[in-house]
Design a protein around this motif. Structure first.
Motif, mmCIF file in Angstrom:
data_model
loop_
_atom_site.group_PDB
_atom_site.id
_atom_site.type_symbol
_atom_site.label_atom_id
_atom_site.label_comp_id
_atom_site.label_asym_id
_atom_site.label_seq_id
_atom_site.Cartn_x
_atom_site.Cartn_y
_atom_site.Cartn_z
ATOM 1 N N SER A 97 50.121 57.033 32.306
ATOM 2 C CA SER A 97 49.500 55.897 32.990
ATOM 3 C C SER A 97 49.683 54.589 32.227
ATOM 4 C CB SER A 97 47.994 56.147 33.179
ATOM 5 O OG SER A 97 47.361 56.286 31.932
ATOM 6 N N ASP A 98 50.229 54.681 31.017
ATOM 7 C CA ASP A 98 50.359 53.496 30.172
ATOM 8 C C ASP A 98 51.311 52.479 30.764
ATOM 9 O OD1 ASP A 98 49.727 52.131 27.710
ATOM 10 O OD2 ASP A 98 51.820 52.495 27.173
ATOM 11 N N ALA A 99 52.298 52.966 31.501
ATOM 12 C CA ALA A 99 53.295 52.047 32.071
ATOM 13 C C ALA A 99 52.648 51.079 33.051
ATOM 14 C CB ALA A 99 54.398 52.846 32.756
ATOM 15 N N LYS A 100 51.769 51.609 33.901
ATOM 16 C CA LYS A 100 51.097 50.744 34.880
ATOM 17 C C LYS A 100 49.744 50.255 34.371
ATOM 18 C CE LYS A 100 48.904 54.606 37.316
ATOM 19 N NZ LYS A 100 48.644 55.229 38.601
ATOM 20 N N GLY A 101 49.155 50.946 33.378
ATOM 21 C CA GLY A 101 47.847 50.579 32.841
ATOM 22 C C GLY A 101 46.726 51.175 33.667
ATOM 23 N N LEU A 102 45.619 51.460 33.007
ATOM 24 C CA LEU A 102 44.451 52.009 33.698
ATOM 25 C C LEU A 102 43.740 50.900 34.470
ATOM 26 C CD1 LEU A 102 42.929 54.253 30.871
ATOM 27 C CD2 LEU A 102 44.261 55.006 32.845
ATOM 28 N N SER A 103 43.239 51.257 35.630
ATOM 29 C CA SER A 103 42.443 50.327 36.426
ATOM 30 C C SER A 103 40.975 50.567 36.096
ATOM 31 C CB SER A 103 42.690 50.545 37.920
ATOM 32 O OG SER A 103 41.861 49.710 38.690
ATOM 33 N N ILE A 104 40.338 49.558 35.557
ATOM 34 C CA ILE A 104 38.950 49.697 35.115
ATOM 35 C C ILE A 104 38.077 48.737 35.909
ATOM 36 C CG2 ILE A 104 37.362 49.463 33.169
ATOM 37 C CD1 ILE A 104 39.676 50.129 31.313
ATOM 38 N N THR A 105 37.005 49.276 36.478
ATOM 39 C CA THR A 105 36.054 48.455 37.219
ATOM 40 C C THR A 105 34.821 48.194 36.358
ATOM 41 O OG1 THR A 105 34.743 48.272 39.254
ATOM 42 C CG2 THR A 105 34.955 50.471 38.292
ATOM 43 N N THR A 106 34.241 47.045 36.528
ATOM 44 C CA THR A 106 33.033 46.691 35.795
ATOM 45 C C THR A 106 32.184 45.792 36.670
ATOM 46 O OG1 THR A 106 32.166 45.831 33.699
ATOM 47 C CG2 THR A 106 34.020 44.644 34.675
ATOM 48 N N ILE A 107 31.019 45.439 36.185
ATOM 49 C CA ILE A 107 30.099 44.595 36.954
ATOM 50 C C ILE A 107 29.661 43.435 36.075
ATOM 51 C CG2 ILE A 107 28.012 45.870 36.270
ATOM 52 C CD1 ILE A 107 26.983 45.457 39.159
ATOM 53 N N LYS A 108 29.459 42.292 36.661
ATOM 54 C CA LYS A 108 29.076 41.102 35.906
ATOM 55 C C LYS A 108 27.580 41.165 35.579
ATOM 56 C CE LYS A 108 29.325 36.046 36.058
ATOM 57 N NZ LYS A 108 29.658 34.879 36.888
ATOM 58 N N GLU A 109 27.281 41.360 34.309
ATOM 59 C CA GLU A 109 25.890 41.375 33.836
ATOM 60 C C GLU A 109 25.872 41.048 32.354
ATOM 61 O OE1 GLU A 109 22.202 44.475 33.182
ATOM 62 O OE2 GLU A 109 23.394 44.679 34.997
ATOM 63 N N ASP A 110 25.068 40.051 31.999
ATOM 64 C CA ASP A 110 24.941 39.661 30.592
ATOM 65 C C ASP A 110 24.241 40.769 29.811
ATOM 66 O OD1 ASP A 110 26.002 37.323 31.428
ATOM 67 O OD2 ASP A 110 24.219 36.100 31.112
ATOM 68 N N PRO A 111 24.666 41.036 28.583
ATOM 69 C CA PRO A 111 25.858 40.519 27.908
ATOM 70 C C PRO A 111 27.013 41.510 27.961
ATOM 71 C CG PRO A 111 24.481 41.557 26.301
ATOM 72 C CD PRO A 111 23.856 41.834 27.639
ATOM 73 N N TYR A 112 26.935 42.450 28.913
ATOM 74 C CA TYR A 112 27.951 43.507 28.993
ATOM 75 C C TYR A 112 29.296 42.960 29.456
ATOM 76 C CZ TYR A 112 23.741 46.345 28.693
ATOM 77 O OH TYR A 112 22.553 46.890 28.289
ATOM 78 N N LEU A 138 36.276 43.052 38.546
ATOM 79 C CA LEU A 138 34.855 43.136 38.895
ATOM 80 C C LEU A 138 34.693 43.903 40.200
ATOM 81 C CD1 LEU A 138 33.726 39.460 38.103
ATOM 82 C CD2 LEU A 138 33.307 41.498 36.714
ATOM 83 N N VAL A 139 33.653 44.733 40.266
ATOM 84 C CA VAL A 139 33.400 45.523 41.471
ATOM 85 C C VAL A 139 33.151 44.580 42.647
ATOM 86 C CG1 VAL A 139 30.928 45.698 40.939
ATOM 87 C CG2 VAL A 139 32.002 47.396 42.425
ATOM 88 N N LYS A 140 33.690 44.953 43.800
ATOM 89 C CA LYS A 140 33.697 44.037 44.952
ATOM 90 C C LYS A 140 32.298 43.750 45.491
ATOM 91 C CE LYS A 140 38.297 45.622 46.408
ATOM 92 N NZ LYS A 140 38.434 46.640 45.336
ATOM 93 N N ASP A 141 31.435 44.769 45.578
ATOM 94 C CA ASP A 141 30.121 44.575 46.189
ATOM 95 C C ASP A 141 29.011 44.304 45.169
ATOM 96 O OD1 ASP A 141 29.977 47.038 45.050
ATOM 97 O OD2 ASP A 141 29.481 48.138 46.877
ATOM 98 N N ASN A 142 29.408 44.149 43.886
ATOM 99 C CA ASN A 142 28.443 43.841 42.831
ATOM 100 C C ASN A 142 27.316 44.872 42.752
ATOM 101 O OD1 ASN A 142 27.687 42.149 40.663
ATOM 102 N ND2 ASN A 142 26.112 41.177 41.912
ATOM 103 N N ARG A 143 27.677 46.150 42.893
ATOM 104 C CA ARG A 143 26.713 47.251 42.839
ATOM 105 C C ARG A 143 27.139 48.260 41.785
ATOM 106 N NH1 ARG A 143 21.960 47.113 46.198
ATOM 107 N NH2 ARG A 143 22.409 45.735 47.955
ATOM 108 N N TYR A 144 26.121 48.929 41.234
ATOM 109 C CA TYR A 144 26.414 50.000 40.283
ATOM 110 C C TYR A 144 26.882 51.251 41.008
ATOM 111 C CZ TYR A 144 24.371 47.358 36.464
ATOM 112 O OH TYR A 144 24.130 46.415 35.513
ATOM 113 N N GLY A 145 26.208 51.584 42.073
ATOM 114 C CA GLY A 145 26.612 52.739 42.855
ATOM 115 C C GLY A 145 25.453 53.634 43.243
ATOM 116 N N ILE A 146 25.143 53.655 44.548
ATOM 117 C CA ILE A 146 24.163 54.586 45.091
ATOM 118 C C ILE A 146 24.749 55.215 46.355
ATOM 119 C CG2 ILE A 146 22.137 53.404 44.167
ATOM 120 C CD1 ILE A 146 21.745 52.119 46.910
ATOM 121 N N MET A 147 24.228 56.371 46.717
ATOM 122 C CA MET A 147 24.736 57.092 47.885
ATOM 123 C C MET A 147 23.877 56.759 49.097
ATOM 124 S SD MET A 147 25.598 61.168 48.209
ATOM 125 C CE MET A 147 23.931 61.631 47.764
#
Length: 463
Positions: free
Chosen positions: A20-35, A66-75
């Motif tokens: 996967s190094d050739a294309k790089g890992l896709s990492i999602t995160t959320i905007k929250e101080d100070p993370y 950044l995650v599109k819906d600005n959510r951590y994740g619930i079902m």
């Protein structure tokens, strides 16, 4: 056999990283101080530094978004996940690096690494609502600047009373024959008695002296009313919000509202808890609809007052470090951990977990926390005395006193000028010369010598 399986998993993880190094890992995160925070087009924060350290040690490239819906994740009710967990499940991201709480529900759908941070549930609120200080100082109703202003007003009033007693002919009719009875000490003693609403002698006899004493008395009465009203307000306020530093005390009162992030793991803890106290807290939040949409809204409402924001202690510590008016409860419940999420069966999890343990053992994780949780709160004098009355709030009272003192001095000068004019007519001298002579007697060396002579004549046995 077990070590062989571990070696195979580690090898598969390395192969996955290399491929996967050739294309790089896709990492999602959320905007929250100070993370994770934005600085121009770049991202920075605790999680950014963490994934940078992991990538250096494991040798992979990555691309964060950044995650599109600005959510951590619930079902939801249909069984679909939103937020970062949803992106991992749908294959839109290889990793979710954020303050993701490790819980049983998420572990059914994603794999979580070894925790990189430990936390629990607590709450924050304004300091005056917490009532950390049980004692109330007698000086607390007024700020330091206000007390200094009162002292200056006291000294000016005493000095003006002394000047009026020397200038006014009614107070001191014959400066060349008799000594002055209303000295500087008498002046300060008189206004001190007025400040305590007590009448002490000697009393001023002239109109100007009586005017100043009346103005000072009104100033003292109004000042004492402001003082006791504000003292009573502070006392009732602190009794009203007494000892709000535990979840039991929070649940047993109805003055301060409280809430947590809607749909977050903290809310789910209270919803699913079998503890009657925690269930009561959730039912209150559900009934009052006091949930907040995110951390920022919760902190903002807590800063405004009459609201306690319930969240994860490590995030609340950051808010307390940045906002001086907030304080966090010392009670921490439901200890939980933050971890990195990956798809089920991902070979990355084992390697990431080992590397996280290495960073923890070397003190790197502690260094990152200290770096991003540094307090930027600087308590200034205005914030410390936010409850106390400031001089600007009593400016009209001080203005009233200043105008009264000025008018009293002016009236004393008018009295003296009127006497000088009458004496000038009788002695056929100029009014100015008579006035200067009077002032010289009252304030010059001649006046002092006359006072001493009058004192010797009044007390011949002491000579």
């Amino acid at each position: 056999m077990r070590s062989y399986i571990t070696l195979v998993i580690f090898a598969l993880g390395l192969i996955y990283i290399i491929t996967s190094d050739a294309k790089g890992l896709s990492i999602t995160t959320i905007k929250e101080d100070p993370y994770t925070m934005t600085r121009g087009p770049e991202l920075e924060g605790y999680c950014i530094d963490l994934i940078t350290q992991l990538s250096k040690k494991l040798g992979f490239k990555y691309k964060m978004h950044l995650v599109k819906d600005n959510r951590y994740g619930i079902m939801d009710t249909t069984g679909n996940w939103n937020g970062m967990i949803g992106e991992i499940i749908r294959g839109e991201a290889d990793l979710a690096v954020a303050p993701l709480t490790i819980n049983a529900v998420r572990e059914h759908f994603v794999d979580m690494t070894t925790p990189f941070m430990q936390t629990g549930i607590s709450f924050i609120l304004r300091k005056e609502s917490a009532s950390e200080e049980s004692t109330i100082s007698l000086l607390s109703p007024l700020s330091t600047d206000t007390w200094v202003g009162i002292l200056i007003a006291f000294l000016l009033t005493g000095f003006c009373m002394f000047l009026v007693s020397r200038i006014s002919p009614t107070e001191w009719a014959e400066p060349n024959k008799e000594g002055q009875s209303f000295t500087i000490l008498h002046s300060f003693w008189y206004i001190t008695g007025a400040l305590t609403l007590q009448g002490v002698g000697p009393h001023p006899t002239g109109l100007s002296g009586r005017l100043i004493s009346a103005i000072w008395w009104l100033f003292a009465v109004l000042l004492l009313i402001c003082y006791w009203c504000h003292f009573n307000s502070i006392t009732h306020s602190r009794m009203k919000h007494v000892s709000m530093m535990s979840f039991e005390e929070l649940a047993n009162q109805n003055v301060i509202d409280y809430g947590s992030v809607e749909g977050g793991s903290t809310t789910m803890f209270f919803k699913n808890s079998n503890n009657p106290l925690y269930r009561r807290i959730y039912e209150h939040m559900e009934r009052k609809k006091s949930f907040v949409t995110g951390m920022e809204e919760g902190v903002r409402r807590a800063e405004l007052g009459n609201f306690a924001f319930i969240g994860e202690a490590v995030s609340l510590d950051l808010a307390v470090a940045r906002y001086c008016k907030l304080t966090r409860s010392q009670e921490v419940i439901a200890m939980r951990s933050y971890g990195i999420a990956a798809p089920l069966g991902s070979p990355l999890v084992k390697n990431l977990s080992i590397t996280i343990l290495q960073l923890s053992e070397s003190g790197e994780l502690t260094y990152l926390k200290d770096k991003w949780w540094t307090s930027s709160c600087v308590v200034n004098g205005e914030e410390k005395s936010s409850e106390a009355l400031q001089p600007r709030e009593l400016w009209d009272l001080f203005l009233f006193l200043g105008l009264g003192l000025g008018f009293g001095l002016l009236l004393a000068l008018v009295e003296l000028f009127s006497r000088a004019r009458n004496q000038a007519k009788d002695s056929k001298r100029s009014c100015c010369s008579v006035l200067m002579s009077e002032l010289s007697l009252r304030f010059g060396k001649g006046g002092i010598a006359s006072i001493k002579t009058a004192q010797r004549e009044a007390n011949p046995e002491k000579i």
